[in-house]
Design a protein around this motif. Sequence first.
Motif, PDB file in Angstrom:
ATOM      1  N   ALA A   1     -23.805 -15.334  12.455  1.00  0.00           N
ATOM      2  CA  ALA A   1     -25.095 -14.834  12.965  1.00  0.00           C
ATOM      3  C   ALA A   1     -25.085 -13.308  13.053  1.00  0.00           C
ATOM      4  CB  ALA A   1     -25.390 -15.450  14.334  1.00  0.00           C
ATOM      5  N   LEU A   2     -23.974 -12.730  13.525  1.00  0.00           N
ATOM      6  CA  LEU A   2     -23.858 -11.273  13.570  1.00  0.00           C
ATOM      7  C   LEU A   2     -23.944 -10.690  12.158  1.00  0.00           C
ATOM      8  CD1 LEU A   2     -20.999 -10.744  16.186  1.00  0.00           C
ATOM      9  CD2 LEU A   2     -23.331  -9.890  16.378  1.00  0.00           C
ATOM     10  N   GLY A   3     -23.275 -11.330  11.224  1.00  0.00           N
ATOM     11  CA  GLY A   3     -23.285 -10.854   9.841  1.00  0.00           C
ATOM     12  C   GLY A   3     -24.663 -10.908   9.222  1.00  0.00           C
ATOM     13  N   LEU A   4     -25.346 -12.031   9.373  1.00  0.00           N
ATOM     14  CA  LEU A   4     -26.688 -12.169   8.803  1.00  0.00           C
ATOM     15  C   LEU A   4     -27.680 -11.212   9.462  1.00  0.00           C
ATOM     16  CD1 LEU A   4     -26.896 -16.040   8.346  1.00  0.00           C
ATOM     17  CD2 LEU A   4     -26.627 -14.295   6.558  1.00  0.00           C
ATOM     18  N   ALA A   5     -27.603 -11.102  10.776  1.00  0.00           N
ATOM     19  CA  ALA A   5     -28.507 -10.177  11.482  1.00  0.00           C
ATOM     20  C   ALA A   5     -28.268  -8.746  11.024  1.00  0.00           C
ATOM     21  CB  ALA A   5     -28.314 -10.295  12.990  1.00  0.00           C
ATOM     22  N   THR A   6     -27.011  -8.389  10.812  1.00  0.00           N
ATOM     23  CA  THR A   6     -26.687  -7.039  10.355  1.00  0.00           C
ATOM     24  C   THR A   6     -27.199  -6.817   8.934  1.00  0.00           C
ATOM     25  OG1 THR A   6     -24.739  -6.979  11.786  1.00  0.00           O
ATOM     26  CG2 THR A   6     -24.803  -5.394   9.976  1.00  0.00           C
ATOM     27  N   LEU A   7     -26.931  -7.767   8.035  1.00  0.00           N
ATOM     28  CA  LEU A   7     -27.364  -7.625   6.646  1.00  0.00           C
ATOM     29  C   LEU A   7     -28.889  -7.562   6.523  1.00  0.00           C
ATOM     30  CD1 LEU A   7     -24.899 -10.001   4.768  1.00  0.00           C
ATOM     31  CD2 LEU A   7     -24.999  -7.497   4.640  1.00  0.00           C
ATOM     32  N   LEU A   8     -29.575  -8.319   7.361  1.00  0.00           N
ATOM     33  CA  LEU A   8     -31.026  -8.341   7.313  1.00  0.00           C
ATOM     34  C   LEU A   8     -31.672  -7.194   8.093  1.00  0.00           C
ATOM     35  CD1 LEU A   8     -31.532 -12.194   7.656  1.00  0.00           C
ATOM     36  CD2 LEU A   8     -31.717 -10.796   5.564  1.00  0.00           C
TER      37      LEU A   8
ATOM     38  N   GLY B   1     -21.968  -6.281   7.759  1.00  0.00           N
ATOM     39  CA  GLY B   1     -22.529  -7.613   7.533  1.00  0.00           C
ATOM     40  C   GLY B   1     -21.567  -8.502   6.773  1.00  0.00           C
ATOM     41  N   ILE B   2     -20.988  -7.973   5.702  1.00  0.00           N
ATOM     42  CA  ILE B   2     -20.023  -8.745   4.911  1.00  0.00           C
ATOM     43  C   ILE B   2     -18.746  -8.997   5.712  1.00  0.00           C
ATOM     44  CG2 ILE B   2     -18.555  -8.634   2.851  1.00  0.00           C
ATOM     45  CD1 ILE B   2     -20.976  -7.182   1.484  1.00  0.00           C
ATOM     46  N   SER B   3     -18.323  -8.009   6.524  1.00  0.00           N
ATOM     47  CA  SER B   3     -17.131  -8.192   7.361  1.00  0.00           C
ATOM     48  C   SER B   3     -17.332  -9.318   8.375  1.00  0.00           C
ATOM     49  CB  SER B   3     -16.798  -6.897   8.110  1.00  0.00           C
ATOM     50  OG  SER B   3     -16.436  -5.890   7.217  1.00  0.00           O
ATOM     51  N   PHE B   4     -18.495  -9.350   9.017  1.00  0.00           N
ATOM     52  CA  PHE B   4     -18.767 -10.422   9.981  1.00  0.00           C
ATOM     53  C   PHE B   4     -18.797 -11.784   9.289  1.00  0.00           C
ATOM     54  CE2 PHE B   4     -20.847  -7.143  12.888  1.00  0.00           C
ATOM     55  CZ  PHE B   4     -19.847  -7.208  13.843  1.00  0.00           C
ATOM     56  N   LEU B   5     -19.367 -11.860   8.090  1.00  0.00           N
ATOM     57  CA  LEU B   5     -19.367 -13.126   7.344  1.00  0.00           C
ATOM     58  C   LEU B   5     -17.947 -13.527   6.955  1.00  0.00           C
ATOM     59  CD1 LEU B   5     -22.545 -12.677   5.116  1.00  0.00           C
ATOM     60  CD2 LEU B   5     -22.292 -14.113   7.164  1.00  0.00           C
ATOM     61  N   GLY B   6     -17.140 -12.535   6.572  1.00  0.00           N
ATOM     62  CA  GLY B   6     -15.732 -12.811   6.281  1.00  0.00           C
ATOM     63  C   GLY B   6     -14.992 -13.313   7.508  1.00  0.00           C
ATOM     64  N   MET B   7     -15.297 -12.721   8.669  1.00  0.00           N
ATOM     65  CA  MET B   7     -14.677 -13.180   9.919  1.00  0.00           C
ATOM     66  C   MET B   7     -15.084 -14.616  10.232  1.00  0.00           C
ATOM     67  SD  MET B   7     -12.669 -10.864  10.989  1.00  0.00           S
ATOM     68  CE  MET B   7     -12.298 -11.747  12.475  1.00  0.00           C
ATOM     69  N   ALA B   8     -16.321 -14.973   9.901  1.00  0.00           N
ATOM     70  CA  ALA B   8     -16.774 -16.353  10.127  1.00  0.00           C
ATOM     71  C   ALA B   8     -15.908 -17.319   9.327  1.00  0.00           C
ATOM     72  CB  ALA B   8     -18.250 -16.492   9.733  1.00  0.00           C
TER      73      ALA B   8
END
Length: 192
Positions: A177-184, A73-80
């Motif tokens: 969106a991938l990051g948030l969906a993963t974290l949630l 989740g954090i990795s996807f947010l970092g990629m964003a």
Amino acid sequence: MDALLVSTGVVALAEIGDKTQLLAFLLAARFKKPLPIIAGIFIATIFNHGLAGALGTWITSMLTPEVLRWVLGISFLGMAAWTLVPDKIEEDEANVASRFGVFGATLVTFFLAEMGDKTQVATVAMAAHYPDPLMVVAGTTLGMLIADVPAVFAGDKLAAKIPLKLVHGIAAAMFAALGLATLLGMGARFGL
């Protein structure tokens, strides 16, 4: 199938304006031989993203599902966030071309330019996220080709007409969106 489609879309968008796409423009302008350039991009991407997919699979075997969810989740947010930062090509990567011919130069420079690049990191994260890393690697490779093949054929003419900020914004939104969906914990419900 979700792994293939999401990986293709995310990487195709993230690659627009990326340094490897800039490298494709540069090699196309310098050599004017699209087929060996495209073949070099394809082979380099398969090797590079294959390694990234293997790393992503290994990561899933080393982390508990809860830790993996947070890391991804954090990795996807970092990629964003990273997607919003424009890339520049380093001249050294382009100078390799004079020693290895068109195909060899493309193969070497693309492989090296992709090391640690956002699309390689995204491949690691998606391979860790999805249960089928081969579909992820196929998707990320297809995404690279979708973005880079037109760059090879159209060169700088196409680059001037693409609204890079908009494309980077869309790619960043997809990663977020991938990051948030993963974290949630919603990823499993939506095939993510």
